[in-house]
Design a protein around this motif. Structure first.
Motif, PDB file in Angstrom:
ATOM      1  N   LEU A   1       0.835  -1.196   0.000  1.00 52.40           N
ATOM      2  CA  LEU A   1       0.000   0.000   0.000  1.00 52.40           C
ATOM      3  C   LEU A   1       0.870   1.246   0.000  1.00 52.40           C
ATOM      4  O   LEU A   1       1.822   1.354   0.781  1.00 52.40           O
ATOM      5  CB  LEU A   1      -0.906   0.005   1.231  1.00 52.40           C
ATOM      6  N   HIS A   2       0.550   2.189  -0.863  1.00 50.43           N
ATOM      7  CA  HIS A   2       1.261   3.459  -0.901  1.00 50.43           C
ATOM      8  C   HIS A   2       0.251   4.595  -0.863  1.00 50.43           C
ATOM      9  O   HIS A   2      -0.943   4.414  -1.135  1.00 50.43           O
ATOM     10  CB  HIS A   2       2.161   3.554  -2.138  1.00 50.43           C
ATOM     11  N   LEU A   3       0.733   5.772  -0.525  1.00 53.43           N
ATOM     12  CA  LEU A   3      -0.166   6.911  -0.344  1.00 53.43           C
ATOM     13  C   LEU A   3      -0.905   7.301  -1.625  1.00 53.43           C
ATOM     14  O   LEU A   3      -2.079   7.689  -1.550  1.00 53.43           O
ATOM     15  CB  LEU A   3       0.607   8.101   0.217  1.00 53.43           C
ATOM     16  N   PRO A   4      -0.290   7.233  -2.819  1.00 49.86           N
ATOM     17  CA  PRO A   4      -1.076   7.531  -4.021  1.00 49.86           C
ATOM     18  C   PRO A   4      -2.310   6.647  -4.175  1.00 49.86           C
ATOM     19  O   PRO A   4      -3.339   7.104  -4.685  1.00 49.86           O
ATOM     20  CB  PRO A   4      -0.075   7.306  -5.161  1.00 49.86           C
ATOM     21  N   ALA A   5      -2.226   5.383  -3.723  1.00 52.74           N
ATOM     22  CA  ALA A   5      -3.398   4.510  -3.787  1.00 52.74           C
ATOM     23  C   ALA A   5      -4.488   5.012  -2.843  1.00 52.74           C
ATOM     24  O   ALA A   5      -5.680   4.996  -3.186  1.00 52.74           O
ATOM     25  CB  ALA A   5      -3.013   3.077  -3.439  1.00 52.74           C
ATOM     26  N   LEU A   6      -4.098   5.483  -1.659  1.00 53.97           N
ATOM     27  CA  LEU A   6      -5.090   6.034  -0.735  1.00 53.97           C
ATOM     28  C   LEU A   6      -5.678   7.324  -1.290  1.00 53.97           C
ATOM     29  O   LEU A   6      -6.857   7.612  -1.089  1.00 53.97           O
ATOM     30  CB  LEU A   6      -4.457   6.283   0.637  1.00 53.97           C
ATOM     31  N   ARG A   7      -4.866   8.097  -1.996  1.00 49.62           N
ATOM     32  CA  ARG A   7      -5.415   9.305  -2.602  1.00 49.62           C
ATOM     33  C   ARG A   7      -6.491   8.944  -3.619  1.00 49.62           C
ATOM     34  O   ARG A   7      -7.528   9.612  -3.696  1.00 49.62           O
ATOM     35  CB  ARG A   7      -4.319  10.124  -3.280  1.00 49.62           C
ATOM     36  N   ARG A   8      -6.270   7.883  -4.392  1.00 51.90           N
ATOM     37  CA  ARG A   8      -7.295   7.466  -5.355  1.00 51.90           C
ATOM     38  C   ARG A   8      -8.573   7.042  -4.629  1.00 51.90           C
ATOM     39  O   ARG A   8      -9.685   7.295  -5.107  1.00 51.90           O
ATOM     40  CB  ARG A   8      -6.755   6.334  -6.235  1.00 51.90           C
ATOM     41  N   LEU A   9      -8.421   6.401  -3.466  1.00 51.71           N
ATOM     42  CA  LEU A   9      -9.597   6.010  -2.673  1.00 51.71           C
ATOM     43  C   LEU A   9     -10.364   7.248  -2.208  1.00 51.71           C
ATOM     44  O   LEU A   9     -11.600   7.255  -2.204  1.00 51.71           O
ATOM     45  CB  LEU A   9      -9.153   5.188  -1.459  1.00 51.71           C
TER      46      LEU A   9
ATOM     47  N   ILE B   1      -5.989  10.272   8.559  1.00 51.32           N
ATOM     48  CA  ILE B   1      -5.070   9.145   8.363  1.00 51.32           C
ATOM     49  C   ILE B   1      -4.635   8.724   9.762  1.00 51.32           C
ATOM     50  O   ILE B   1      -3.738   9.320  10.364  1.00 51.32           O
ATOM     51  CB  ILE B   1      -3.861   9.532   7.495  1.00 51.32           C
ATOM     52  N   ASN B   2      -5.274   7.702  10.289  1.00 49.49           N
ATOM     53  CA  ASN B   2      -5.055   7.255  11.657  1.00 49.49           C
ATOM     54  C   ASN B   2      -3.847   6.319  11.723  1.00 49.49           C
ATOM     55  O   ASN B   2      -3.612   5.520  10.820  1.00 49.49           O
ATOM     56  CB  ASN B   2      -6.315   6.536  12.168  1.00 49.49           C
ATOM     57  N   ARG B   3      -3.095   6.434  12.812  1.00 51.36           N
ATOM     58  CA  ARG B   3      -1.861   5.651  13.001  1.00 51.36           C
ATOM     59  C   ARG B   3      -0.898   5.914  11.839  1.00 51.36           C
ATOM     60  O   ARG B   3      -0.350   5.011  11.237  1.00 51.36           O
ATOM     61  CB  ARG B   3      -2.179   4.166  13.142  1.00 51.36           C
ATOM     62  N   PHE B   4      -0.708   7.189  11.569  1.00 48.29           N
ATOM     63  CA  PHE B   4       0.111   7.633  10.445  1.00 48.29           C
ATOM     64  C   PHE B   4       1.532   7.895  10.921  1.00 48.29           C
ATOM     65  O   PHE B   4       1.751   8.593  11.907  1.00 48.29           O
ATOM     66  CB  PHE B   4      -0.483   8.913   9.851  1.00 48.29           C
ATOM     67  N   SER B   5       2.500   7.354  10.212  1.00 47.05           N
ATOM     68  CA  SER B   5       3.906   7.546  10.553  1.00 47.05           C
ATOM     69  C   SER B   5       4.403   8.866   9.973  1.00 47.05           C
ATOM     70  O   SER B   5       4.132   9.189   8.816  1.00 47.05           O
ATOM     71  CB  SER B   5       4.759   6.394  10.010  1.00 47.05           C
ATOM     72  N   HIS B   6       5.135   9.606  10.771  1.00 45.96           N
ATOM     73  CA  HIS B   6       5.699  10.883  10.311  1.00 45.96           C
ATOM     74  C   HIS B   6       7.164  10.739   9.909  1.00 45.96           C
ATOM     75  O   HIS B   6       7.869  11.728   9.775  1.00 45.96           O
ATOM     76  CB  HIS B   6       5.562  11.951  11.403  1.00 45.96           C
ATOM     77  N   ASN B   7       7.611   9.508   9.712  1.00 44.68           N
ATOM     78  CA  ASN B   7       9.013   9.297   9.342  1.00 44.68           C
ATOM     79  C   ASN B   7       9.325   9.851   7.959  1.00 44.68           C
ATOM     80  O   ASN B   7      10.469  10.170   7.655  1.00 44.68           O
ATOM     81  CB  ASN B   7       9.357   7.804   9.394  1.00 44.68           C
ATOM     82  N   GLU B   8       8.309   9.927   7.088  1.00 46.16           N
ATOM     83  CA  GLU B   8       8.512  10.452   5.754  1.00 46.16           C
ATOM     84  C   GLU B   8       7.587  11.644   5.539  1.00 46.16           C
ATOM     85  O   GLU B   8       6.503  11.718   6.091  1.00 46.16           O
ATOM     86  CB  GLU B   8       8.210   9.380   4.702  1.00 46.16           C
ATOM     87  N   ASN B   9       8.042  12.579   4.710  1.00 47.26           N
ATOM     88  CA  ASN B   9       7.243  13.759   4.408  1.00 47.26           C
ATOM     89  C   ASN B   9       6.448  13.515   3.135  1.00 47.26           C
ATOM     90  O   ASN B   9       7.023  13.299   2.066  1.00 47.26           O
ATOM     91  CB  ASN B   9       8.160  14.980   4.233  1.00 47.26           C
ATOM     92  N   HIS B  10       5.121  13.527   3.272  1.00 43.75           N
ATOM     93  CA  HIS B  10       4.245  13.265   2.128  1.00 43.75           C
ATOM     94  C   HIS B  10       3.511  14.524   1.682  1.00 43.75           C
ATOM     95  O   HIS B  10       2.527  14.438   0.954  1.00 43.75           O
ATOM     96  CB  HIS B  10       3.232  12.185   2.488  1.00 43.75           C
ATOM     97  N   ASP B  11       3.995  15.691   2.096  1.00 42.30           N
ATOM     98  CA  ASP B  11       3.269  16.921   1.795  1.00 42.30           C
ATOM     99  C   ASP B  11       3.134  17.172   0.297  1.00 42.30           C
ATOM    100  O   ASP B  11       2.153  17.780  -0.144  1.00 42.30           O
ATOM    101  CB  ASP B  11       3.958  18.116   2.444  1.00 42.30           C
ATOM    102  N   GLU B  12       4.111  16.697  -0.488  1.00 38.89           N
ATOM    103  CA  GLU B  12       4.039  16.937  -1.929  1.00 38.89           C
ATOM    104  C   GLU B  12       2.845  16.235  -2.556  1.00 38.89           C
ATOM    105  O   GLU B  12       2.370  16.637  -3.624  1.00 38.89           O
ATOM    106  CB  GLU B  12       5.345  16.487  -2.619  1.00 38.89           C
TER     107      GLU B  12
END
Length: 261
Positions: free
Chosen positions: A186-194, A215-226
């Motif tokens: 699972l990657h964030l672009p797939a969740l964006r499509r959802l 986005i519950n139980r979301f890890s902040h280890n990576e920056n997904h702001d883009e």
């Protein structure tokens, strides 16, 4: 316009909830923490002095809570005095086999909204059978058209992990929307499509209703702001919450388009 990124307090969490017509109707859909989010919000509103009712249009687990619970056939027939408690949960019955309470039809809740003197009604409007992710079936979700705000919950704990029928409720619908195959990570672009898809997370949301993606139980280890920021700029959602509802504070980051000072 600027992007506001902040740890919210109760007055800003829902983007000026005081501006909504009362009662404020908040429906929760999706998977991966709806019930916990509902009870957290109930406590948050109660601490502001609001009179809050919890209910559902489906079935839901009832966590341990000091909240009074009423079971009745039609809540609109209850004396108004029953709704003067700061917090009350009202359901149509108890399903012993599933260990869940049963809710009311959308029309019953609409009637209740019109008759009772309440400040906030929190509604679990979707079922997920304990899964962290889901896509709605044709008959889901069951969102009252009077809703002021719909909160779509997704379980961020599955990001980066393989997904399939064992981890996602309504897998065929989810796969069709996201383009993922069983076993894909699972990657964030797939969740964006959802989130974007008309048959996805916010399916059935009334026109003009505020959309919040949690986005519950979301890890902040990576920056997904883009990826997340363009969703706000395009109006796909009004607010994005990131955090973990079982921790304190439950929402550690709130992304929203904010007007300049």
């Amino acid at each position: 316009m600027t992007i506001a990124k902040n740890i919210p307090d109760s007055s800003t969490l829902l983007c000026d909830v005081s501006a909504f017509t009362k009662p404020v109707i908040i429906s929760l859909v999706g998977a991966g923490g709806k019930t916990s989010t509902l009870f957290w919000l109930a406590g948050l509103f109660c601490r502001t002095g609001a009179r809050v009712l919890i209910t559902t249009t489906t079935h839901m687990f009832l966590p341990a809570s000091p909240c009074p619970v009423v079971l009745c056939r039609d809540p609109a027939q209850l004396p108004a005095s029953r709704f003067r408690s700061p917090l009350l949960a009202c359901f149509s019955g108890w399903d012993a086999a599933q260990h869940k309470v049963r809710g009311f039809s959308v029309q019953t809740i609409e009637n209740l909204i019109a008759q009772q003197d309440l400040d906030v009604i929190l509604i679990e409007a979707d079922g997920a059978r304990g899964f962290a992710l889901k896509a709605p079936a044709l008959h889901e979700p069951c969102i009252p058209q009077s809703s002021s705000c719909v909160i779509g919950v997704t379980g961020g704990s599955l990001l980066g992990k393989p997904v399939g029928p064992e981890t996602v409720h309504r897998w065929p619908e989810f796969a069709a929307i996201t383009g993922l195959n069983a076993g894909n990570r699972l990657h964030l672009p797939a969740l964006r499509r959802l989130v974007q898809h008309p048959m996805g997370l916010f399916k059935g949301t009334p026109s003009g209703c505020r959309r919040i993606w949690f986005i519950n139980r979301f890890s902040h280890n990576e920056n997904h702001d883009e990826l997340l920021m363009p969703m706000l700029e395009a109006g796909e959602v009004d607010v994005i919450w990131q955090g973990a509802v079982q921790e304190q504070p439950p929402v550690t980051r709130r992304l929203v388009i904010a007007a300049p000072d």
